[in-house]
Design an enzyme around this catalytic site. Sequence first.
Site, short mmCIF file in Angstrom:
data_model
loop_
_atom_site.label_atom_id
_atom_site.label_comp_id
_atom_site.label_asym_id
_atom_site.label_seq_id
_atom_site.Cartn_x
_atom_site.Cartn_y
_atom_site.Cartn_z
CG HIS A 1 23.92 41.37 116.46
ND1 HIS A 1 23.80 42.52 117.17
CD2 HIS A 1 24.88 41.64 115.35
CE1 HIS A 1 24.75 43.40 116.48
NE2 HIS A 1 25.03 43.10 115.63
CG ASP B 1 30.40 45.77 115.96
OD1 ASP B 1 29.76 44.65 115.84
OD2 ASP B 1 29.83 46.78 115.53
CG HIS B 2 27.16 44.58 118.68
ND1 HIS B 2 26.01 45.38 118.86
CD2 HIS B 2 27.42 44.72 117.62
CE1 HIS B 2 25.99 46.32 118.00
NE2 HIS B 2 26.83 46.10 116.95
CG HIS C 1 22.52 43.70 111.37
ND1 HIS C 1 23.33 44.26 110.44
CD2 HIS C 1 23.51 43.30 112.36
CE1 HIS C 1 24.43 44.55 110.87
NE2 HIS C 1 24.67 44.08 112.10
CG ASP D 1 24.58 46.88 114.85
OD1 ASP D 1 24.50 47.69 115.69
OD2 ASP D 1 25.57 46.50 114.23
CG HIS E 1 27.91 41.23 113.61
ND1 HIS E 1 27.06 42.17 112.66
CD2 HIS E 1 28.22 40.07 112.95
CE1 HIS E 1 26.76 41.50 111.66
NE2 HIS E 1 27.20 40.37 111.56
#
Length: 258
Positions: free
Chosen positions: A55, A59-60, A114, A131, A57
């Site tokens: 996804h 932090d990915h 999410h 996540d 975000h």
Amino acid sequence: PMKIIPIPCLKDNFAYLLICPETNEAAVVDPSEYEPVFKEVQNRKVRLTTIFNTHHHWDHVGGNDELSRHFPGIKIHAHISDRDRVPGQTDFLEDGDFVQFGNQKGSILHNPGHTSGAITYLFGNMAFTGDTLFSGGCGRVFEGTMEQMHHSLNVKIGKLPDDTQLFFGHEYTENNLRFAQTLEPKNEDIQSQLTQIQRVRSEGKWSTPSLLASERKINPFLRCHDQALQKHVIQEQPYSNLDPVSIFTVIRKLKDQF
């Protein structure tokens, strides 16, 4: 068989380096940072050709740009709805699409909740859930609905075989199991899993991967049909409906406050 190396990133994220032993090609799932991934690629002497993002975000995907500078021509996969949200995306996936690096063939499940573009990558009995599904828990519902998240967990991922290994995006397991205990204080599977995870973590090891068979016994978000769990929810929220989505909604909100 494909080799999988968890790479701890940031505070509690996991990236995963996937290696095809026949071709020495590698892919990385959710590189939140460039540095630890680059080091692992060098240590293992593999050729990084592919990024699989679950996804959008930060932090990915935080390592995408730097990795694509270092590995020109690298392919960056994410869901079609993440166009313009995933840095450097080259491949725009839809539910059921096939993916490949080296000789390793996989497919994807679209599991919104999410985020709207959240996906799980499947290679054989190995699932990279980002996540969406954690051991003992699930991600917060940011862009989707509670219905979508319940369906993603229980129908999309939940229909996979018991022996599916789940490689998730964060080391949240201990906290997730503490929360699960508050919902099912008499569930012995949760208690013994928590004890085991505390031991594993005290030895400096990770709790990833988890087995889907085990998650069915310990993860409240896969247990919304369970009567003991429903009974607890009714104590918390006397006017709740008992259908699984209503139960899911109550416990997800409780987890947000935990």
